[in-house]
Design a protein around this motif. Structure first.
Motif: not given
Length: 338
Positions: A98-108, A116-120, A260-265
């Motif tokens: 489980i990787l925390e602080d892992a926000e997905v910024a891009a998908y392909s 899945l590409t993270l903000l990092s 509610h606002i869905p967290n879609l990224g």
């Protein structure tokens, strides 16, 4: 037999560190989200023997913002933080990374593989993906709202109504969820007042029932300006839009029921959504993209509840396993978004 199966399962699990992820590996399944839906999806997928990992912004998701839980079967009363801790311990015992602080910024995706590409900037890849990123309640964004969240300000009547038994409460909103919340609260509260800045958007059959309830007062064309209190909420300041007159309304609680606002990224550009911006899934939690599943509050399933999100995560994991049983690399039109 069941006990022997559990022992054998744990014996055969790979000894991965709960935090170790490998960007060079092609995972069977990547789960985006660490709330009830994502964690239960991880539990079911791991028990199916899948090579999985979880990417999440916060371990526990919205559970960490829940003061108390008393409507989860088998648990009489628990804090959201403690329940999240127990969920995590169960999943991590199966050596799920489980990787925390892992926000997905891009998908392909390309040839049946999802990236899945993270903000990092690190990219992880898998044969299938489950999106379980949840949603967040819409806020009024007024002074005092955040300060008194959990101290009189609430966002879920189904969850917190019992805490206001015999008390005076206010409802903010004019849609179906607000009206239904008012009707539910009237069963336990001393008095309920529904406040909405314009006219009702709720179904007529619900509005008609609302006007028949003696314990409910209705104030339309009234704007809530501020939440007031000391250690807890004691009143709200409102303004009558027709006259401009401002006044304070004393209450023990304020339920904000405006959706509610869905967290879609990055997924909002490639997935089919409904009018509320929720991901559309079928009976097996499949999205419009092959190999991409979604579960929990980020989807169109009604009633945003912990137990329903957890159940949805299990269903998505089982459907993903079914998909992976016949998976093979295939030429497909690439899909990319940021």
């Amino acid at each position: 037999m069941a006990f022997q199966f559990q022992v054998d399962l744990k014996k055969n699990l790979s000894p991965l560190s709960p935090t170790a992820l490998n960007p060079e590996k092609l995972y069977d399944l990547l789960i985006v989200g660490g709330g009830p839906a994502g964690l239960n999806a991880a539990l079911y997928a791991r028990r199916k023997g899948l090579d999985i990992a979880v990417l999440t912004v916060r371990k526990g998701g919205q559970l960490l913002d829940t003061s108390s839980v008393d409507n989860y079967l088998g648990i009489s009363l628990q804090t959201g933080e403690k329940l999240a801790e127990e969920f995590l311990q169960h999943v991590e015992a199966l050596h799920v990374p489980i990787l925390e602080d892992a926000e997905v910024a891009a998908y392909s995706s390309l040839d049946g593989v999802h990236y899945l590409t993270l903000l990092s900037g690190v990219t992880y890849q898998a044969k299938a993906v489950i999106i379980a990123t949840g949603s967040k309640p819409r806020h009024l964004n007024i002074p005092g709202e955040d300060r008194f969240a959990g101290k009189g300000v609430a966002y879920c009547a189904i969850c917190d109504a019992p805490l206001f038994k015999g008390k005076d409460v206010l409802i903010a909103g004019g849609g179906n969820s607000a009206v239904e919340s008012a009707l539910d609260l009237a069963k336990v509260a001393h008095h309920v007042q529904l406040i909405h800045r314009s006219q009702f958007r709720a179904d007529k059959i619900l509005v008609d029932k609302l006007y028949q309830e003696e314990k409910i007062a209705i104030r339309l064309e009234t704007e809530i300006l501020e939440v007031l209190g000391d250690s807890a909420l004691r009143a709200v300041k409102v303004r009558d839009k027709a006259t401009g007159k401002e006044e304070e309304i004393t209450a023990d609680g304020l339920f904000i029921e405006i959706g509610h606002i869905p967290n879609l990224g990055p997924f909002h550009q490639v997935l089919q959504l409904n009018a509320q911006g929720e991901i559309l899934v079928d009976e097996k939690n499949r999205t419009n993209l092959p190999g991409v599943f979604a579960a929990g509050d980020v989807t169109q399933i009604p009633y945003k509840q912990i137990i329903l999100a957890a159940s949805d995560g299990a269903k998505a994991a089982l459907a993903a396993n079914e998909y992976l049983n016949t998976w093979k690399p295939h030429a497909a039109a690439p899909s990319t978004t940021k």
